[in-house]
Design a protein around this motif. Structure first.
Motif, short mmCIF file in Angstrom:
data_model
loop_
_atom_site.label_atom_id
_atom_site.label_comp_id
_atom_site.label_asym_id
_atom_site.label_seq_id
_atom_site.Cartn_x
_atom_site.Cartn_y
_atom_site.Cartn_z
N GLU A 1 -50.01 4.53 29.70
CA GLU A 1 -50.18 3.69 28.52
C GLU A 1 -49.38 2.40 28.63
OE1 GLU A 1 -49.37 5.80 24.96
OE2 GLU A 1 -50.85 7.38 25.33
N THR A 2 -49.99 1.30 28.19
CA THR A 2 -49.33 0.00 28.27
C THR A 2 -49.49 -0.77 26.96
OG1 THR A 2 -51.33 -1.05 29.17
CG2 THR A 2 -49.73 -0.16 30.76
N ASP A 3 -48.64 -1.77 26.79
CA ASP A 3 -48.68 -2.69 25.67
C ASP A 3 -49.26 -4.01 26.20
OD1 ASP A 3 -48.15 -4.64 23.75
OD2 ASP A 3 -46.22 -3.79 23.19
N SER A 4 -50.31 -4.49 25.58
CA SER A 4 -51.01 -5.68 26.08
C SER A 4 -50.13 -6.94 26.05
CB SER A 4 -52.28 -5.93 25.26
OG SER A 4 -51.96 -6.15 23.89
N TYR B 1 -40.28 12.08 38.19
CA TYR B 1 -40.06 10.92 37.31
C TYR B 1 -40.63 9.66 37.94
CZ TYR B 1 -36.63 13.96 35.04
OH TYR B 1 -36.02 15.01 34.39
N MET B 2 -40.92 8.71 37.07
CA MET B 2 -41.26 7.35 37.51
C MET B 2 -40.45 6.35 36.71
SD MET B 2 -44.92 5.30 37.75
CE MET B 2 -45.29 5.38 35.99
N SER B 3 -39.83 5.42 37.41
CA SER B 3 -39.18 4.29 36.74
C SER B 3 -40.02 3.04 36.98
CB SER B 3 -37.75 4.09 37.27
OG SER B 3 -37.76 3.74 38.64
N TRP B 4 -39.89 2.04 36.10
CA TRP B 4 -40.64 0.80 36.24
C TRP B 4 -39.95 -0.28 35.40
CZ3 TRP B 4 -42.14 4.82 33.13
CH2 TRP B 4 -42.34 4.56 31.79
N ILE B 5 -40.43 -1.51 35.57
CA ILE B 5 -39.92 -2.64 34.79
C ILE B 5 -41.02 -3.17 33.88
CG2 ILE B 5 -39.23 -5.07 34.93
CD1 ILE B 5 -37.43 -4.45 37.18
N TYR C 1 -38.25 4.77 32.17
CA TYR C 1 -38.70 5.87 33.01
C TYR C 1 -39.42 6.90 32.16
CZ TYR C 1 -35.03 9.12 31.42
OH TYR C 1 -34.23 9.95 30.68
N ALA C 2 -40.24 7.72 32.83
CA ALA C 2 -40.99 8.76 32.15
C ALA C 2 -41.04 10.00 33.03
CB ALA C 2 -42.41 8.29 31.83
N TYR C 3 -41.32 11.13 32.41
CA TYR C 3 -41.38 12.44 33.05
C TYR C 3 -42.83 12.82 33.27
CZ TYR C 3 -40.83 17.56 33.40
OH TYR C 3 -40.88 18.88 33.81
N PHE C 4 -43.15 13.35 34.47
CA PHE C 4 -44.51 13.76 34.78
C PHE C 4 -44.65 15.28 34.65
CE2 PHE C 4 -47.98 14.91 37.70
CZ PHE C 4 -48.99 14.10 37.21
N ASP C 5 -45.60 15.71 33.81
CA ASP C 5 -45.76 17.15 33.59
C ASP C 5 -47.20 17.43 33.19
OD1 ASP C 5 -44.84 19.86 33.32
OD2 ASP C 5 -44.89 19.58 31.15
N GLN C 6 -47.79 18.45 33.80
CA GLN C 6 -49.15 18.88 33.49
C GLN C 6 -50.15 17.72 33.55
OE1 GLN C 6 -48.83 20.91 29.71
NE2 GLN C 6 -47.91 22.74 30.62
N GLY C 7 -49.98 16.89 34.57
CA GLY C 7 -50.92 15.82 34.82
C GLY C 7 -50.78 14.60 33.94
N LYS C 8 -49.67 14.50 33.18
CA LYS C 8 -49.51 13.38 32.26
C LYS C 8 -48.10 12.80 32.34
CE LYS C 8 -52.80 15.21 28.86
NZ LYS C 8 -52.99 15.62 27.45
N TRP C 9 -48.00 11.51 31.99
CA TRP C 9 -46.69 10.88 31.83
C TRP C 9 -46.20 11.12 30.41
CZ3 TRP C 9 -44.34 9.99 36.03
CH2 TRP C 9 -45.02 9.56 37.17
N LYS C 10 -44.97 11.60 30.29
CA LYS C 10 -44.45 11.99 28.99
C LYS C 10 -43.07 11.39 28.73
CE LYS C 10 -46.89 16.44 28.96
NZ LYS C 10 -46.76 17.91 28.81
#
Length: 407
Positions: free
Chosen positions: A37-40, A58-62, A73-82
């Motif tokens: 998910e992103t903010d336009s 995990y994934m981190s980003w700017i 950063y977000a946690y990956f679980d059951q096929g989704k970023w959470k």
């Protein structure tokens, strides 16, 4: 061409297709989109993927918006970023397509991360600012990793959990302070970059620091891995004659070994190719992927070691067409690795074995070869092989991710 020859040609093509495509088609069918998910009103870039020893991914980003930049950063679980969360934010960061922030974790609670912050007016004067967390939610105030206090280039960090602490490695430009404005990195144009490493406690206290190499390539990523024999750092070295091949140093009994070239490509180039290696380990097996264009041949190679990086076997060429590198690698067992790279405007991935055999490459995604597309990332998640990259098509930049179901 008569009918008999034409019929033979058709039969030959059918046989070739039937023999070569089912495995690739099966793998492609197991490649799933993972929504992010992103903010336009913002741009998203520089993803980094990691999986802890206890299995959390995990994934981190700017994110960049009107008020500056934010590291999340977000946690990956059951096929989704959470549960996306913020680590730090600022409006004086150094943001670069090749020199990206990262996140490391021991167990999903203790965490370490960093960003790059401008330290002076020179374009390439910036510091490494790191933060620690003991619960994955509350982060310490940023601290400067290096203590030279100079307005110079510091970056290209790699880090991992090591014993009860963290090992961090980086390129350090303290010897070339004041010479970085043009960032030419040409032969004889400046003092060389150095490679340094440090041990940090979970609370963010620096326990030890070393200089590993006093002359390295200037802006290629470093990579660290942990074997049964101890940590290793893999990086692009820089010889006096401007040969810039991949080298390794190992931490043995508290001291770093003399850097050693893992394979002599003899790539002589009077400038930095901005294309660092990646290393992965499983017990005492180590695999390294890298890019070289020696003799004008752009190639991606993988090499294996069974003794923690002390000795290496023969390299295995991975790419089929001319590549621009930007590699990543993970090990799924002691003799098998997945490697990813960019080739002809695509992100490719392939399973390769220590004995030199490999499966057919699959296409993860179409992309551009612009700098803004960055370095695609890969990690082993519970659900399969996870990929993330910066997408520059259309308006702005976004992060995309996919999951390759491997089991």
């Amino acid at each position: 061409m008569n009918n008999t020859n034409f019929t033979s040609l058709i039969l030959l093509l059918i046989t070739f297709i039937s023999c070569s495509s089912p495995n690739q088609s099966k793998q492609q069918s197991m490649l799933l989109d993972v929504p992010f998910e992103t903010d336009s009103t913002k741009t998203y870039a520089e993803p980094y993927l990691m999986t802890t020893a206890t299995g959390q991914t995990y994934m981190s980003w700017i994110e960049e918006g009107e008020n500056g930049a934010e590291l999340r950063y977000a946690y990956f679980d059951q096929g989704k970023w959470k549960s996306p969360q913020s680590i730090a934010s600022g409006n004086n960061w150094f943001i670069n397509w090749a020199d990206y922030p990262q996140i490391a974790s021991k167990d999903g609670k203790s965490m370490l991360s960093f960003f790059l912050q401008k330290s002076g007016e020179s374009t390439y004067a910036y510091d490494i600012q790191f933060m620690s967390s003991l619960d994955g939610k509350n982060w310490s105030a940023p601290k400067t990793l290096h203590d030279d206090g100079l307005q110079a280039e510091h970056g290209f960090v790699s880090m991992l959990s090591y014993d009860e602490n963290y090992l961090v490695s980086w390129l350090d430009g303290r010897n070339s302070a004041g010479q970085m404005d043009q960032h030419n990195h040409q032969s004889g144009s400046m003092a060389a970059m150095t490679l340094r490493a440090a041990i940090l406690s979970p609370e963010g206290k620096k326990l030890q620091e070393w200089e590993i190499d006093n002359r390295t390539c200037d802006c290629c990523q470093t990579s660290v891995a942990l074997t049964n024999n101890g940590p290793v750092v893999v990086y692009r070295d820089r010889g006096i004659t401007e040969v810039r091949d991949i080298a390794i140093s190992r931490l043995i009994n508290g001291e770093w070994t003399q850097p050693k070239t893992i394979f002599q490509d003899n790539w002589q180039i009077k400038g930095c190719p901005v294309n660092g290696p990646r290393a992965a380990s499983k017990n005492n097996s180590l695999a390294v992927a890298w890019f070289s264009a020696a003799k004008g041949q752009p190639e991606v190679k993988v090499i294996f070691s069974t003794d923690g990086g002390e000795n290496f076997e023969k390299p295995i060429k991975i790419n089929m067409a001319p590549s621009i590198g930007r590699v990543d690698i993970v090990m799924i067992d002691e003799s098998t690795a997945y490697v990813s790279w960019m080739e002809k405007g695509e992100i490719k991935a392939k399973k390769v074995h220590q004995n030199g055999t490999s499966e057919e490459a699959i296409t993860i995604a179409k992309t551009t070869e612009e700098r803004a597309s960055g370095f695609p990332q890969m990690t082993i998640a519970k659900e399969g092989l996870l990929f993330a990259w910066t997408d520059t098509e259309g308006k702005g930049t976004r992060i995309k991710s996919k999951l390759l179901k491997t089991h």
